[in-house]
Motif scaffolding. Structure first.
Motif, PDB file in Angstrom:
ATOM      1  N   GLY A  13       0.897  -0.865   0.015  1.00  0.00           N
ATOM      2  CA  GLY A  13      -0.028  -0.386   0.016  1.00  0.00           C
ATOM      3  C   GLY A  13       0.590   1.267   0.176  1.00  0.00           C
ATOM      4  N   VAL A  14       0.297   2.563   0.770  1.00  0.00           N
ATOM      5  CA  VAL A  14       0.905   3.447   0.525  1.00  0.00           C
ATOM      6  C   VAL A  14       2.100   3.316   2.019  1.00  0.00           C
ATOM      7  N   GLN A 226      -6.333   7.546  -1.604  1.00  0.00           N
ATOM      8  CA  GLN A 226      -7.674   7.496  -2.178  1.00  0.00           C
ATOM      9  C   GLN A 226      -7.075   6.555  -3.842  1.00  0.00           C
ATOM     10  N   ILE A 227      -5.848   7.575  -4.222  1.00  0.00           N
ATOM     11  CA  ILE A 227      -5.769   6.642  -5.371  1.00  0.00           C
ATOM     12  C   ILE A 227      -5.617   4.991  -5.231  1.00  0.00           C
ATOM     13  N   GLN A 228      -4.716   4.346  -4.102  1.00  0.00           N
ATOM     14  CA  GLN A 228      -4.890   2.631  -3.797  1.00  0.00           C
ATOM     15  C   GLN A 228      -6.164   2.421  -3.519  1.00  0.00           C
ATOM     16  N   ARG A 237     -10.911   4.274 -13.325  1.00  0.00           N
ATOM     17  CA  ARG A 237     -11.171   4.938 -13.997  1.00  0.00           C
ATOM     18  C   ARG A 237     -11.318   6.624 -12.820  1.00  0.00           C
ATOM     19  N   ALA A 238     -11.378   6.119 -11.520  1.00  0.00           N
ATOM     20  CA  ALA A 238     -11.362   7.178 -10.635  1.00  0.00           C
ATOM     21  C   ALA A 238     -10.369   7.047  -9.939  1.00  0.00           C
ATOM     22  N   ALA A 239      -8.913   5.576  -9.663  1.00  0.00           N
ATOM     23  CA  ALA A 239      -7.585   6.043  -9.580  1.00  0.00           C
ATOM     24  C   ALA A 239      -6.667   6.788 -10.742  1.00  0.00           C
ATOM     25  N   ARG A 240      -7.109   6.290 -12.238  1.00  0.00           N
ATOM     26  CA  ARG A 240      -7.064   7.391 -12.845  1.00  0.00           C
ATOM     27  C   ARG A 240      -5.892   8.525 -13.045  1.00  0.00           C
ATOM     28  N   ALA A 241      -8.416   8.452 -13.330  1.00  0.00           N
ATOM     29  CA  ALA A 241      -8.480  11.048 -12.927  1.00  0.00           C
ATOM     30  C   ALA A 241      -8.111  11.431 -11.594  1.00  0.00           C
TER      31      ALA A 241
END
Length: 312
Positions: A13-14, A226-228, A237-241
């Motif tokens: 993860g992060v 949030q991206i992870q 799509r949400a991760a990429r945006a």
């Protein structure tokens, strides 16, 4: 082997690289370091890394490392795993530093190659093997040629993973990171997991290639989380945006010579740390660069810029 036998915590993860806050006198600001750890935990990070390049580890004295470790271990209280950087300019130094890290509370080690005299393949293999065999902790090879001047060949990584049980992952920071990650996963036949670095500049693409996380600088952990999480839920799509919205800021945090000051100025702007002081050879930001860095955050609403109000 050095270090107590203990349950190993999964590292994924992060896992941001903690900055080292200094006061304007150049000494470690212990209160700011504690606040920084609280900020990271509030952001929901999966782990924390100490003594990486973004920690200005190359400027730290031995007694300062010891005190930083004490403070971070005390603040974290086992809630997330801790990864200690323990690379050195030579084999003996790396072994000694790794043994100390095991005693000081590390759950895993991130090991940079020797970064003065550049080793050949035989000496590089001996270096990593000696560190891994000296401690009972998972070892992450740090392949960061832009910082160390040494690229770790993928066949050597795979050989080490086959022959040394606790060499379990690689932080791939050799551009193009995505291509090398694919080769690491393929040649290691699943023995090595991969993390991204370089401040997360290829984070989304690395996740698509099979990375299990990222180890960026520490001022935007909530955005990385949030991206992870979006990616792991299957919402690419949400991760990429969100990643593409963050990219201008991520990019400005990679400017050679000024990156450490970018990280710290943002942390200072939100009240997480008191000073953006960086040690030589890093340079402070001039006003235009500071303005440019902060402008890239205007539409992101990161936790760091809300921290002062959140803790009032």
């Amino acid at each position: 082997m050095d270090g107590k036998q203990r349950e190993q915590k999964a590292i994924r993860g992060v896992v941001p690289i903690l900055a080292t806050p200094f006061g304007e006198n150049g000494e470690i600001d212990e209160a700011s370091l504690r606040e920084l750890v609280r900020f990271e935990l509030k952001a929901g990070v999966d782990g924390l890394a100490l003594f990486g390049n973004a920690s200005e580890m190359y400027t730290l004295l031995e007694r300062e490392r010891e005190r930083i470790a004490e403070i971070v271990v005390d603040e974290v209280k086992g809630r997330v795993p801790l990864v200690f950087g323990s690379g050195h300019t030579g084999l003996e130094g790396a072994v000694q530093l790794s043994k100390w890290a095991a005693r000081a509370g590390a759950d895993a080690l991130m090991v940079l190659p020797p970064y003065m005299v550049k080793p050949d393949g035989q000496r590089l293999e001996a270096y990593f093997s000696a560190v891994a065999k000296a401690v009972d902790l998972p070892i992450m090879l740090q392949d960061a040629p832009l910082a160390s001047g040494v690229a770790v060949p993928v066949p050597l990584m795979a050989k080490l993973a086959r022959e040394v049980d606790n060499i379990t992952s690689v932080k791939v920071e050799a551009p193009p990171t995505t291509v090398k990650m694919t080769e690491v996963l393929k040649q290691s036949e699943g023995r090595l997991e991969v993390f991204g670095g370089l401040n997360g500049i290829y984070y989304y693409e690395e996740l698509c290639r099979g990375a299990i996380g990222t180890m960026p600088a520490c001022e935007f952990p909530d955005l990385c989380v949030q991206i992870q999480q979006s990616f792991e839920k299957g919402d690419r799509r949400a991760a990429r945006a969100l990643f593409y919205r963050c990219l201008p800021f991520i990019r400005i945090g990679t400017i050679a010579g000024y990156a450490m000051a970018v990280h710290k100025e943002v942390l200072k702007a939100g009240g997480v740390i008191a000073s953006a002081y960086v040690r030589n050879p890093n340079a402070p930001l001039d006003e235009p660069l500071l303005r440019e860095a902060l402008e890239t955050l205007e539409d992101l609403d990161p936790l760091v810029l809300r921290w002062r109000k959140a803790t009032a």
